[in-house]
Scaffold this active site. Structure first.
Site, PDB file in Angstrom:
ATOM      1  N   ASP A 440       0.848  -1.188   0.000  1.00  0.00           N
ATOM      2  CA  ASP A 440       0.000   0.000   0.000  1.00  0.00           C
ATOM      3  C   ASP A 440       0.888   1.245   0.000  1.00  0.00           C
ATOM      4  O   ASP A 440       2.094   1.176   0.280  1.00  0.00           O
ATOM      5  CB  ASP A 440      -0.895  -0.028   1.245  1.00  0.00           C
ATOM      6  CG  ASP A 440      -2.136   0.828   1.110  1.00  0.00           C
ATOM      7  OD1 ASP A 440      -2.320   1.445   0.047  1.00  0.00           O
ATOM      8  OD2 ASP A 440      -2.929   0.869   2.062  1.00  0.00           O
ATOM      9  N   GLU A 443       2.858   4.685  -4.299  1.00  0.00           N
ATOM     10  CA  GLU A 443       2.943   5.483  -5.538  1.00  0.00           C
ATOM     11  C   GLU A 443       4.295   6.194  -5.698  1.00  0.00           C
ATOM     12  O   GLU A 443       4.651   6.428  -6.866  1.00  0.00           O
ATOM     13  CB  GLU A 443       1.787   6.500  -5.571  1.00  0.00           C
ATOM     14  CG  GLU A 443       0.440   5.904  -5.825  1.00  0.00           C
ATOM     15  CD  GLU A 443      -0.084   5.083  -4.637  1.00  0.00           C
ATOM     16  OE1 GLU A 443      -0.741   4.057  -4.876  1.00  0.00           O
ATOM     17  OE2 GLU A 443       0.206   5.447  -3.483  1.00  0.00           O
ATOM     18  N   ASP A 519      -8.953   2.831  -2.899  1.00  0.00           N
ATOM     19  CA  ASP A 519     -10.035   3.359  -2.053  1.00  0.00           C
ATOM     20  C   ASP A 519     -11.236   3.776  -2.885  1.00  0.00           C
ATOM     21  O   ASP A 519     -11.558   4.969  -3.017  1.00  0.00           O
ATOM     22  CB  ASP A 519      -9.521   4.542  -1.234  1.00  0.00           C
ATOM     23  CG  ASP A 519      -8.356   4.163  -0.344  1.00  0.00           C
ATOM     24  OD1 ASP A 519      -8.120   2.956  -0.162  1.00  0.00           O
ATOM     25  OD2 ASP A 519      -7.665   5.065   0.155  1.00  0.00           O
TER      26      ASP A 519
END
Length: 782
Positions: A440, A443, A519
């Site tokens: 997670d 990026e 999300d």
């Protein structure tokens, strides 16, 4: 500060991270002001006129007055071309060094002073001004790339470039990674920069966590996949074409790509969708094979705050007879949100818990974030500092951002030594009993109050020894982290297939695992976006993905939750998940009616597990996604190309999820052939639309006539076959998983034949036909 910055600032300030977020944003701005080259005067350049050509392996080099173009056709049928001396490698997308040139491809003169490369599956025509046409062997143009244009700094540095292309007026665009507005990409601008949207997203939000310069284009004349192999920030502008209703005044579809830097090089693959994805997989690597348990139901939540809470949830599933295969622990099981740690107060005996769950057939899956708390005394931080593992700025200081643990530093996963170090850290996770991992915040994310929520663009990266900055490394940061984890797990547990999925990634990420939606917003638009993401990613070569069932935030209505749950039961990654601020996601929290219907969906997923196992092995061998658009086998059918609310699960099943509130009937578009409603066993003939019931208890699912599917029966594996139409035959493949290791199981082929009022199923082998060793259940005979 744009609108998204304003929203993010409000969220940061409202979350209590105001001071740190503001400091991080200003620090990022200062680092870039000092470390990024200033954009000065630029000169524009085009290729100019063709001057000469030199044959070479698989094609050759065509020289223009101001540039040169290298073309190579590979033995797998893929075509590479690169401007200004760009070669296929080094590339983060390619598996190994890439395929060998095809010695049969020939470079020869073309009309008007141009050149062409002729190969078995494709012809590439280059005009004297540098336009490139991709044609079928019959000479039909699938794509025309206009001469590119570069803008280069007068005083040296990185130049930017633009490439425009035209496709047929009837063509449809798909791909570009994970796009919530897909799977068909309408007119608009799509950014190529992996981005945390800073909250739950809906179909209108773009870009998201996982972008790829990969587009699949489907037209009457044929299908092609186009991959621009550069990792820099860029924008794709798409315009679908218009046909002149027989007047001959068609307007071609258009694609414009603008990149901030990097080489102008690309690959193109031509053929039916199955062949195109097979070629793509041979180029970028076979998809990782998930362990069989990862194809079952998985339950997650940001907020499982203790061992007692995990046991309560598991007991809830067991007491109600609901299948459960994995439980995911989010960042709240860490000690002070620090990666590779455990909160000993709330999880005092985590290995014991993991072993108890494993005895019940349930695995534990751990979140892993890349950011490391910048705290001397933390073993991960100290170890990384000792080996110079973290990203640094232009002056040599470790770059700091703000994430859940506070001030943090970031490993440079573009360095082989750092990947090896990071991969070894998963030993702690395995010792805690974890069997799988989800990456997670990679990026990567920094909670900046304004500006981009990531590292400074001037941050320095190794880039495999070439050196460069975050402008080039950003989009492959998650890909390289996935590689580090996957290769580390291969070393630490060589007998087991790693289970890993990652929020961010890039072309070729399927080599290391899958992904999930991120999300996604709770609501009916979020439900529709969930399907779009899975379909679009599959067409980019990532077959294993799925959404947060129920949406990441908010409290879904019982109807919305159930429809999402029913869709999830037919997607590769079947996982419920939600944030700490959201309502519960356990099926029994939505009333007795939803519970019973959710149980039915779970039991059907369990019954179909042998089919999912077969699809996972086929994906690894062929690159074909589990979830496919309905036009997969008939891309020439325009009506199917525009169908976005129905999908194929493998070759045998067609699923029509309910995506609107209050709907109890569905209009379903069927491809050619006979299809059976799997509940009523009523037969329908395609192509065409049918209206079917979709009560709250189920979503419509159809089986292809003649299909042979492996399913789980009362006594083990069974074969379920659906009666072929009179005078027709059918069949199916079965690949039985040999466990969660690396043994390669045999692929079994079965043929079904209708003989009057009976259906016979036989196994096709090297020694001829034989009787199946499994019980056969025939359906669809009325």
């Amino acid at each position: 500060m744009d609108g998204r910055d304003l929203v993010r600032s409000v969220r940061v300030i409202g979350s209590g991270r105001a001071a740190r977020g503001l400091r991080a944003a200003w620090r990022r701005r200062r680092i870039d002001a000092a470390g990024l080259p200033r954009r000065g005067p630029e000169r524009a350049r085009v290729p100019g006129q063709v001057e000469s050509a030199e044959p070479g392996p698989g094609g050759g080099v065509i020289r223009f007055s101001r540039s040169e173009l290298r073309i190579m056709v590979a033995v797998n049928g893929a075509v590479f071309w690169g401007w200004d001396g760009a070669a296929p490698g080094p590339s983060y997308a390619l598996a190994g060094s890439g395929p060998e040139p095809d010695p049969r491809a020939v470079l020869e003169p073309d009309k008007d002073g141009g050149w062409r490369v002729v190969a078995e599956r494709v012809t590439v025509v280059v005009s004297r001004h540098g336009a490139v046409e991709v044609c079928t062997p019959g000479g039909v143009v699938l794509r025309r790339e206009l001469p590119p244009r570069w803008w280069e700094p007068v005083e040296g540095g990185v130049g930017r470039w633009m490439q425009r292309a035209e496709v047929a007026a009837d063509a449809r665009f798909f791909g570009l990674g994970g796009r919530a507005s897909g799977p068909r990409l309408r007119d608009g601008s799509y950014r190529l920069w992996n981005t945390d949207p800073g909250g739950s997203f809906a179909p209108g939000d773009d870009p998201l966590y996982l972008t790829m310069p990969v587009q699949l284009v489907v037209a009457d004349a044929g299908t092609h996949l186009m991959f621009y192999d550069t990792t820099w920030d860029g924008t794709v502008v798409l315009r679908e074409g218009e046909e002149g209703a027989g007047s001959g005044h068609d307007r071609a579809g258009r694609c414009e790509l603008r990149m901030d830097g990097g080489p102008l090089r690309c690959w193109v693959m031509v053929g039916p969708p199955a062949r195109v994805l097979l070629t793509w997989a041979s180029l970028t690597g076979a998809p990782a094979l998930p362990p069989a348990w990862a194809l079952g139901h998985q339950h997650a939540r940001w907020g499982f705050g203790s061992e007692q809470e995990v046991r309560r949830i598991v007991a809830g599933y067991q007491e109600r007879g609901l299948p459960l295969d994995a439980v995911h622990l989010d960042i709240d099981h860490y000690d002070d949100h620090r990666v590779f740690t455990v909160d000993r107060e709330r999880f005092p005996k985590l290995p014991v818990l993991a072993e108890e769950l494993r005895r019940d057939g349930i695995r534990l899956v751990s979140v892993v974030d890349p950011a490391v708390k910048a705290a001397p005394g933390d073993p991960v931080y100290d170890g990384g500092m000792a080996m110079d593992a973290f990203v640094r700025d232009a002056s040599g200081r470790p770059v700091r951002g703000v994430v859940w643990a506070g001030e943090s530093v970031y490993p440079d996963f573009t360095h082989p030594r750092v990947r090896q170090w990071w991969g070894g850290l998963y030993e702690e996770r395995l010792e805690q009993g974890f069997a799988g991992f989800w990456h997670d915040m990679n990026e990567p994310v920094s909670f900046n109050a304004f500006g981009e929520p990531t590292l400074p663009r001037s941050a320095r990266h190794a880039l495999e020894g070439r050196g460069g900055d975050h402008r080039e490394a950003h989009n492959v940061y998650g890909l390289c982290m996935a590689r580090a984890g996957y290769e580390g797990l291969r070393e630490l547990a060589p007998q087991e297939r790693p289970f890993l999925f990652t929020r961010s990634g890039w072309a070729g990420m399927q080599r290391y695992g899958g992904t999930w939606s991120g999300d996604v917003a709770t609501g009916w638009p979020g439900l529709r976006a969930s399907l779009s993401l899975v379909l679009g990613l599959g067409l980019c070569g990532v077959p294993y993905s799925g959404p947060d069932v129920g949406g990441f935030d908010g409290s879904p209505s019982p109807e919305l939750y159930l429809r999402w749950f029913q869709l999830g039961a037919y997607l590769p990654l079947f996982r419920t998940h939600a944030s700490t601020r959201a309502g519960r996601r356990e099926p029994w929290e939505f009333g007795s009616e939803v519970l019973e219907h959710a149980r039915a969906a779970l039991l059907e997923r369990r019954r179909l597990l042998p089919y999912f196992v077969t699809l996972s092995h086929l994906a690894r061998r062929t690159g074909a996604p589990y979830v496919r658009p309905v036009w997969w086998s008939a891309p020439e059918d325009r009506a199917l190309r525009d169908c976005e609310d129905t999908f194929l699960l493998g070759d045998s099943l067609l699923v029509a999820p309910v995506l609107e509130a209050g709907a109890d009937r569905c209009v379903v578009r069927l491809p050619r052939g006979r299809w059976y409603d799997t509940t009523t066993e009523r037969a329908y003939e395609g192509p065409g639309q049918v209206l079917v019931d979709a009560p709250l208890s189920r979503i419509p699912v159809f089986a292809r006539a003649g299909a042979v599917l492996p399913v789980r029966g009362d006594t083990g594996l069974e074969l379920e076959t659906w009666a072929p139409a009179p005078g027709r035959t059918g069949g199916g493949l079965v690949i039985r998983d040999a466990g969660d290791g690396w043994d390669v199981p045999e692929m079994e082929r079965y043929v079904s034949r209708r003989q009057g009022g009976r259906v016979a199923v036989t196994r096709e082998g090297e020694d001829g036909m034989s009787e199946p060793e499994w019980p056969v259940r025939v359906r669809g005979l009325g």
